[in-house]
Design a protein around this motif. Structure first.
Motif, PDB file in Angstrom:
ATOM      1  N   CYS A   8       0.846  -1.197   0.000  1.00  0.00           N
ATOM      2  CA  CYS A   8       0.000   0.000   0.000  1.00  0.00           C
ATOM      3  C   CYS A   8       0.884   1.251   0.000  1.00  0.00           C
ATOM      4  N   ARG A   9       0.500   2.234  -0.788  1.00  0.00           N
ATOM      5  CA  ARG A   9       1.227   3.504  -0.828  1.00  0.00           C
ATOM      6  C   ARG A   9       0.726   4.404   0.290  1.00  0.00           C
ATOM      7  N   ASP A  10       1.626   4.758   1.170  1.00  0.00           N
ATOM      8  CA  ASP A  10       1.249   5.595   2.304  1.00  0.00           C
ATOM      9  C   ASP A  10       1.669   7.051   2.119  1.00  0.00           C
ATOM     10  N   ASP A  11       2.352   7.331   1.013  1.00  0.00           N
ATOM     11  CA  ASP A  11       2.875   8.684   0.829  1.00  0.00           C
ATOM     12  C   ASP A  11       1.873   9.624   0.164  1.00  0.00           C
ATOM     13  N   ILE A  12       0.662   9.134  -0.130  1.00  0.00           N
ATOM     14  CA  ILE A  12      -0.317   9.947  -0.837  1.00  0.00           C
ATOM     15  C   ILE A  12      -1.702   9.501  -0.425  1.00  0.00           C
ATOM     16  N   SER A  13      -2.636  10.435  -0.464  1.00  0.00           N
ATOM     17  CA  SER A  13      -4.006  10.111  -0.072  1.00  0.00           C
ATOM     18  C   SER A  13      -4.750   9.446  -1.220  1.00  0.00           C
ATOM     19  N   LEU A  14      -5.868   8.807  -0.847  1.00  0.00           N
ATOM     20  CA  LEU A  14      -6.681   8.133  -1.847  1.00  0.00           C
ATOM     21  C   LEU A  14      -7.236   9.122  -2.863  1.00  0.00           C
ATOM     22  N   GLU A  15      -7.703  10.269  -2.368  1.00  0.00           N
ATOM     23  CA  GLU A  15      -8.282  11.258  -3.286  1.00  0.00           C
ATOM     24  C   GLU A  15      -7.232  11.801  -4.246  1.00  0.00           C
ATOM     25  N   ALA A  16      -6.023  12.036  -3.764  1.00  0.00           N
ATOM     26  CA  ALA A  16      -4.969  12.583  -4.611  1.00  0.00           C
ATOM     27  C   ALA A  16      -4.560  11.595  -5.700  1.00  0.00           C
ATOM     28  N   VAL A  17      -4.385  10.330  -5.315  1.00  0.00           N
ATOM     29  CA  VAL A  17      -3.969   9.357  -6.312  1.00  0.00           C
ATOM     30  C   VAL A  17      -5.090   9.103  -7.315  1.00  0.00           C
ATOM     31  N   GLN A  18      -6.354   9.192  -6.874  1.00  0.00           N
ATOM     32  CA  GLN A  18      -7.466   9.031  -7.808  1.00  0.00           C
ATOM     33  C   GLN A  18      -7.510  10.188  -8.801  1.00  0.00           C
ATOM     34  N   GLU A  19      -7.227  11.390  -8.336  1.00  0.00           N
ATOM     35  CA  GLU A  19      -7.190  12.527  -9.235  1.00  0.00           C
ATOM     36  C   GLU A  19      -6.048  12.406 -10.249  1.00  0.00           C
ATOM     37  N   GLN A  20      -4.937  11.838  -9.817  1.00  0.00           N
ATOM     38  CA  GLN A  20      -3.832  11.620 -10.750  1.00  0.00           C
ATOM     39  C   GLN A  20      -4.243  10.670 -11.869  1.00  0.00           C
ATOM     40  N   VAL A  21      -4.895   9.572 -11.487  1.00  0.00           N
ATOM     41  CA  VAL A  21      -5.338   8.604 -12.490  1.00  0.00           C
ATOM     42  C   VAL A  21      -6.355   9.252 -13.436  1.00  0.00           C
ATOM     43  N   THR A  22      -7.313   9.961 -12.861  1.00  0.00           N
ATOM     44  CA  THR A  22      -8.346  10.602 -13.678  1.00  0.00           C
ATOM     45  C   THR A  22      -7.742  11.595 -14.649  1.00  0.00           C
ATOM     46  N   SER A  23      -6.816  12.418 -14.163  1.00  0.00           N
ATOM     47  CA  SER A  23      -6.190  13.413 -15.031  1.00  0.00           C
ATOM     48  C   SER A  23      -5.431  12.759 -16.174  1.00  0.00           C
TER      49      SER A  23
END
Length: 1454
Positions: free
Chosen positions: A617-632
């Protein structure tokens, strides 16, 4: 170079830049300040005033810097004075602009403002001209102008040299001038001092060249030759001035778009003008003139290979390759010809080969320059340019051509043909300029520029019209007075064109040049090196050939020529190899493929870890942030699909950029996707994210392979389908992963990604179509959202769907706004789409808030209000769309009306064919003829308006569509009245007339559809060509209707006219048939075979008409032919496009149908010829043509048989009819059995319970009989098929009568079984319901047994008694007999039991007992008599039936 000179040059560049910003190169700030102050322009004018002040501030600093670095005090003072004049004039300009803004309608203020603006422009020009380099260029221009005045004298000075000396001097000065022109081109990109020196040298060489040319003109033999030489010298003077002006412009702004190309074009114009003069004047040794011209041309094009950072022409990369291949082939042939003609001494052929070689070398150089530009610009580190609003080269060339043509017009020595040619050139180029202004005004968003382009086009058009009037007068009388008027009329035109060209060169409208990186320049070098080597060796080859044509016996020179020829050949091979190896985008595609393959491997590793529950699990980033990265990342990849598709199909220069961008998004996407999957605890959700990311990567990989294969080559059509398929797969993968991401985000209340998507769509608002449909389909979800407030688990999916729907909607908004009329409606559409986007954002945000707080009642109310607001905004968008789409809506309504009219005419044709179309009162066709003709002509006018409406406003299109629908309604009404007035005695003529108007209505429907598709499209759009084609068909059909109306009462010609109309109708149907569109429904092959029979009948009638020559027969044949061919073509296409039909069968069917229709057209045309010119040899040809049609029909039938396969049968074959009847009988029996199964015994009182067993037994027995008879008939069908297979009964019987009788016997027996079974079922139903006696049931059962025996006999007549089918048939027959016997027994038992149960009460009294006995005897006698009568009746019925039985059944029964 001294330091002060470097500082001066730096200051010069800075001042030139500031001058450009302040207004130089088109005066971009003067027009908004000096233009009319409408309300829409106020903000733009205020912005321009601020920009002007800022530019003037920097201009003052640059002017002081130039003055400080200038050695001459007078030059420094002039610079400061000119800059001071600019400041003062600009101050006055802003003041006058303020005054004009206060009084927008004051004409005097506007005029004063325009004068001040012109004064400021003049001051700016003076300021720039004070720069050292610019000043020298101006001096050179003035020198050329002064020198050119020598050409205006009436009498040339006397010659001072001999002809040979003058010719040598002219050649020498021409070479010097051409070389100086090249130096001007090179120095324009260097320092101002170098440009000054080159300009001075050019003007000096021009003076010497002009003197040599005037000297040469004095040696001409005739006045006409002298005038022609002077005219060429004037052209060279004008071209030289253009060259210096272009060099001046490039030195002012080296980065200006197209400046380099303009300069190169000007240099080539000088070279071409010199060559024309040399060709005209010189009489050199053999081949010298041609070689000199070729060398000058090569020198002129050499500049294209110097750092190519601009496109040379419009060729694509693959067009460049083709151009190189073609020109290299031509060059090789020319070089061989040069060598050959040098040996033979054929000077004219040698000159032609040299000219051809020169042309090929110029083409090779242009292709190499364009290819090197495309290679450089395709490098990912380079920045590609963008096309500007206008093409300055087009304006400059048109300006030069118009000026030269006007000079020819006013030249006293111009002949009438030269005047006419010049007038044609003026008209051609002014028309092109007006069209360019119209396009520019429609494309620019600047209201001031739009107005200026429109006004400039009007000025050019008006001055051209005035000039044309004077040219017409001059053409009628070549007097001095008319020539002077013509000269005066050319001045306003030249001024208007000059002003327009200056305005078009405004940097605001110019293209943005490409910025080629160091890597791109390195990639260009192999191509440029090969091209330079080619030019050098070619020039040396021409020099060698020049000496060989004079002295072909010099062996060392031949050896040198061979060496140069090998060098040219090797350099061209190297050029071709370099161009092919450097194809844009291929290297980037390979790198991108490797990058995405690596990403796929990373995803697979993550998937394996997820399967093993070991994904960290990646602990260096939040779920919302990583989801926004994927979406972008996914959104950016989705945006690149269309650009990559376009680049792969035809824009090679963009392919490398786009695929590199695509690959750059995958690394962050994959990292973010793995991180997002690691954040989810649900294993299934982890796998969904990773699998969908992998699918997207794999579809992108497929896209890259297809793009690499296509390579941006528009002619590689075989790759375009693969590119489109890969693009569709990518879109689907993007949509799938976006749905997953949005649903996951909305379930957790994270709607930031969706809000960002909607906001991005609002800003993008790009192209699309079918806007209204998508609005309605997409935003029905709003109502669902208001109902889902109490069901929060649905909100996530609905919010995601709203986001996707708005994204699709926004992609369509801009085109709808751009094509809407008037312009205010487009603005309204765009604004309402934006408002809708804001509403969707609020809606999605509230949905996310409710997901986070499901019990918050306040949020629930807000969500409901947001959903209602969005639905209201959807309605507002729809209303705005309809307001701007009146024409299209009117076309749809009109098309629907015309479709109804066509259906009504089809019904009328049916009534007419049946002979029931009569007039309501006594009237003749003559009473309606004029109305028909008048209405038809009105329809033609409506057609013209409809076609014109496609290129005009929506209002005009709506009016034209409504008017055409109204007129066609009136036309059909008057034609129907006219047809009815002819009476039902002549139905064929009625049908001809109604068919004619039906053709018109059908053509109008197609024209309306084409108009709807072409509305608002460009003139070169494919839909415009379809519109023109539909308009031609419409005019043809209306003309045909008019001819039919005029000939319908002429008994001698109406048959001929009917045939002509049918031929045209069949041709139109054939053109529709040849279209590649798929039919809406499909037809079986049997239907196609059935349609061919109508063609056979029609062919026979056509031949009969040709032999008889009767007009009435011709009319009926024409009507029959239309229907037969039309039905065949429609059915053939429906059958051929059936999904189960193989491709080769489809091709054959379409081919034979087309051949059949063409053959039938030939037959009808020949019948028409026979009717018009009866002759024996013409009639003999009818048989040949009819055989051709019959042959096509036979081929078509055989193809239809093959389409169906081995199951095909002849529907007229008696055995097939027998089998069909047997199966029909079986179906009837099965239906009766199903009906029995649904029956239930009637409800009775409890005291009648003992009868319930009997009724159940009756029903079961009847069901058994029905099932048995069904099996029997099917067995009979199988036995009959076995007879056909054994050959005892042929599929095409040898003895048709014998087999036909047998088949009839089989059919009648099957029908008897079916009828008897049906009667049995009815009797059983009536019995259980209590409405019939047991006797009727017994009789029906016995009839089933008898008919079954008859069917068995019929089947055994020709069958093999030991065959399996006969045994099955006998078994089925026995089953029927047993079932019937069981039913009879049951019924008899029931009747006996009933008789026993019915006790007789015997009266005890004597008299009563006697009476009872008498009554019983009477009843017995009556029953016996009725029984006898029934037996006789039955015997009579059987005797009558026996007469109709086939012989086989009679013998067996006897």
């Amino acid at each position: 170079m001294p330091r002060w000179l470097l500082l001066t040059d730096s200051s010069n560049r800075y001042l030139e830049t500031r001058s450009e910003h302040a207004g130089w190169g088109g005066f971009n700030w003067l027009d908004p300040l000096a233009g009319p102050f409408s309300i829409g322009c106020v903000l733009y004018q205020a912005f321009s005033a601020r920009e002007t002040a800022q530019a003037l501030r920097t201009l003052a600093q640059a002017a002081r810097g130039v003055a400080a670095c200038t050695a001459e005090r007078s030059s420094a003072a002039a610079m400061l004075d000119s800059a001071s004049h600019v400041m003062e004039g600009s101050t006055l300009l802003i003041h006058e602009a303020h005054q004009a803004l206060s009084c927008p309608g004051d004409a005097e203020s506007q005029q004063r403002l325009a004068q001040v603006a012109k004064a400021v422009s003049h001051s700016l020009n003076n300021c720039v001209n004070c720069l050292p380099g610019q000043k020298d260029v101006d001096m050179a221009l003035r020198s050329i102008g002064e020198t050119s005045k020598k050409l205006l004298v009436e009498n040339l000075p006397p010659c001072s040299k001999s002809f040979q000396e003058a010719q040598t001097e002219l050649n020498h000065t021409a070479a010097e001038l051409n070389h100086s022109a090249g130096e001007v081109v090179h120095s324009s990109r260097r320092t101002s001092s170098q440009l000054a020196a080159a300009s001075g040298k050019f003007s000096q060489d021009f003076d010497e060249f002009l003197d040599a040319g005037i000297e040469m003109a004095g040696h001409t033999q005739s006045k006409d030759d002298q005038i022609q030489v002077i005219g060429n010298l004037k052209n060279i003077s004008m071209a030289s001035s253009k060259l210096l002006l272009a060099a001046k412009s490039l030195s002012v702004d080296p980065g200006a778009a197209n400046a380099k190309n303009l300069l190169a074009a000007a240099a080539r114009a000088v070279t071409e003008s010199i060559n024309q003069l040399i060709t005209l004047c010189t009489q050199q040794a053999p081949g010298q003139k041609e070689c000199g011209n070729a060398l000058r041309e090569l020198e002129a094009v050499r500049g294209m290979l110097d750092n190519p950072s601009e496109p040379v022409n419009d060729l694509s990369y693959f067009d460049c390759i083709e151009s190189v291949m073609e020109n290299s082939k031509v060059l090789g042939e020319s070089m061989a010809g040069i060598s050959q003609h040098c040996k033979t001494g054929d000077v004219p052929a040698f000159g032609d080969c040299v000219a051809t070689a020169s042309k090929a070398l110029c083409g090779l150089t242009e292709a190499a320059g364009q290819a090197s530009y495309l290679v450089g610009v395709s490098d990912p580190n380079s920045q590609s340019g963008h096309q500007g609003l206008v093409d300055p080269i087009q304006f400059a060339k048109a300006n030069q051509a118009i000026q030269m043509a006007c000079q020819s017009l006013v030249d006293p020595g111009s002949s009438p043909s030269q005047v006419l040619s010049a007038a044609t050139i003026v008209a051609k180029h002014t028309s092109a300029l007006c069209n360019a202004c119209r396009l520019a005004s429609s494309r620019t968003a600047n209201p001031v520029a739009r107005r200026h382009f429109v006004q400039s086009a009007k000025e050019v058009a008006n001055t051209t019209a005035n000039l044309v009037k004077t040219i017409k007068a001059l053409d009628g009388d070549f007097s001095d007075e008319n020539r002077e008027r013509c000269r005066v009329a050319t001045m306003p035109l030249i001024e208007a064109v000059e002003n327009l060209s200056t305005f078009a060169s405004n940097p605001e409208f110019a293209s943005i040049p490409a910025q080629i990186s160091n890597e791109g320049s390195a990639a260009q070098e192999p191509i440029l090196r090969s091209a330079r080597s080619m030019l050098d060796s070619s020039a040396q080859l021409l020099e060698t050939a020049r000496s060989l044509i004079i002295n072909p016996k010099d062996p060392p020179t031949w050896s040198i020529l061979a060496g140069h020829s090998r060098t040219v050949s090797d350099s061209i091979k190297s050029l071709i190899t370099a161009i092919r190896d450097k194809a844009p985008g291929q290297r980037e595609c390979d790198h991108s493929i490797d990058s995405i393959n690596k990403g796929i491997r990373d995803i697979e590793q993550a998937s394996l870890a997820a399967v093993g529950q070991s994904l960290p699990c990646r602990d260096d980033i939040s779920l919302e942030a990583v989801q926004e990265q994927v979406t972008s990342a996914v959104q950016e990849i989705g945006h690149l699909i269309e650009p990559i598709t376009t680049a792969a199909r035809g824009e090679a220069a963009q392919l490398g950029h786009k695929v590199s961008q695509l690959a750059s998004y995958f690394e962050p996407l994959i990292v973010a996707s793995v991180g997002l999957a690691s954040k989810h605890m649900d294993h299934q959700q982890q796998m969904n994210i990773l699998d969908q990311t992998k699918t997207l990567a794999e579809s992108s990989l497929q896209m890259l392979y297809a793009a690499k294969e296509g390579g941006g080559n528009p002619k590689a059509a075989h790759t375009h389908d693969a590119i489109a398929e890969a693009a569709q797969l990518m879109r689907e993968a993007v949509d799938d992963i976006m749905v997953t991401l949005n649903e996951a985000a909305s379930e957790g209340g994270m709607v930031g990604g969706m809000v960002e998507s909607i906001a991005e769509a609002m800003g993008r608002v790009s192209m699309g179509s079918n806007l209204q449909h998508d609005y309605i389909r997409g935003f029905c979800k709003m109502y669902s959202m208001t109902k889902s407030v109490t069901c929060q688990e649905e909100l996530g999916g609905l919010a995601s769907q709203v986001t996707l729907d708005y994204s699709q909607l926004a992609r369509q908004g801009r085109l709808a706004a751009a094509t809407a009329e008037p312009e205010e409606v487009g603005v309204q559409i765009k604004g309402r789409v934006q408002e809708l986007g804001h509403g969707c954002i609020y809606l999605v945000q509230k949905a996310g808030a409710l997901q986070m707080s499901p019990m918050d009642s306040f949020t629930k109310r807000e969500l409901i209000e947001c959903a209602r607001a969005v639905t209201e905004k959807v309605s507002m968008v729809l209303s705005a769309l309809q307001a701007g789409n009146k024409g299209t809506q009117a076309c749809i309504t009109a098309a629907s009306s015309v479709s109804g009219i066509i259906a009504d005419l089809d019904t009328t044709i049916m009534f007419a064919s049946a002979g029931t179309l009569n007039a309501e009162n006594e009237e003749s066709f003559a009473d309606h003829r004029e109305n028909i003709l008048k209405t038809a002509k009105a329809l033609v006018e409506d057609t013209k308006l409809l076609v014109a409406g496609a290129a005009s406003s929506q209002d005009k299109l709506a009016q034209a569509a409504q008017s055409s629908a109204k007129t066609i309604t009136q036309l059909t009404d008057v034609v129907k009245l006219g047809a009815a007035s002819m009476g039902s005695d002549d139905p064929e003529t009625q049908v001809v007339l109604i068919n004619a108007v039906r053709d018109v209505a059908k053509a109008l429907a197609e024209l309306i559809g084409a108009t709807k598709c072409a509305a608002g499209k460009a003139a070169d759009d494919p839909s415009m060509y379809q519109l023109k084609s539909a308009a031609k068909v419409m005019v043809t059909n209306v003309t045909s209707l008019l001819k039919t109306v005029k000939a319908v009462e002429d008994e001698a010609t109406r048959g001929t006219r009917a045939l002509e109309a049918s031929i045209e109708f069949i041709r139109q149907e054939l053109s529709v048939f040849q279209a590649k569109d798929t039919p809406e429904k499909f037809a079986p092959p049997e239907e196609l075979i059935r349609m061919t029979k109508g063609i056979t009948v029609a062919t026979a009638k056509a031949v009969a008409v040709g032999n008889s020559g009767q007009q009435e027969d011709a009319i009926s044949t024409a009507n029959l032919s239309r229907k037969a061919i039309s039905d065949m073509l429609v059915t053939c296409k429906q059958a051929a496009f059936h999904p189960e039909v193989a491709e080769d069968m489809k091709t054959k069917a379409l081919l034979y149908s087309q051949e059949c229709a063409n053959g039938y057209i030939d037959l009808l045309e020949h019948v028409l010829l026979v009717l018009q010119k009866p002759a024996a040899e013409h009639r003999q040809q009818l048989a040949v043509l009819s055989k051709k049609v019959a042959s096509s029909v036979t081929e078509l039938v055989q193809t239809a048989e093959a389409m169906k396969g081995s199951e095909w049968v002849d529907p007229e074959d008696p055995t097939v009819v027998a089998e069909t009847e047997l199966l029909g009988a079986a179906a009837s029996i099965e239906a009766a059995a199903k009906k029995l199964e649904q029956l239930k015994p009637r409800a009775k009182p409890k005291q009648a319970d003992e009868s319930l067993d009997f009724e159940e037994q009756i029903l079961e027995a009847a069901k058994s009989i029905a099932a048995a008879t069904s099996a029997l008939v099917k067995s009979a069908s199988a036995a009959q098929r076995e007879l056909v297979a054994q050959g005892k009964v042929g599929s095409i019987p040898a003895n048709a009568v014998d087999d036909g009788q047998w088949s009839q016997g089989l059919i009648s027996a099957a029908r008897m079984v079916a009828a008897a079974t049906s009667s049995l079922c009815e009797a059983a139903n009536a019995s259980v319901q209590g409405h019939a006696s047991e006797e009727k049931l017994i009789s029906s059962a016995k009839q089933v047994a008898a008919s079954t025996a008859q069917l068995l006999v019929a089947c055994k007549v020709k069958a093999d008694q030991d065959s399996e089918a006969v045994r099955r048939l006998q078994t089925a027959g026995n089953a029927v007999k047993r079932a019937s016997d069981n039913l009879v027994k049951a019924a008899q038992k029931a009747a006996f039991d009933k008789a026993e149960d019915d006790g007789v009460v015997v009266k005890t009294k004597f008299v009563g007992g006697i009476a009872q006995i008498i009554a019983a005897q009477e009843e017995m006698l009556r029953k016996e008599r009725e029984l006898e009568e029934a037996r006789k009746k039955l015997a009579h019925i059987r005797q009558q039936q026996y007469k109709f039985l086939p012989s086989e059944l009679r013998e067996d029964q006897s």
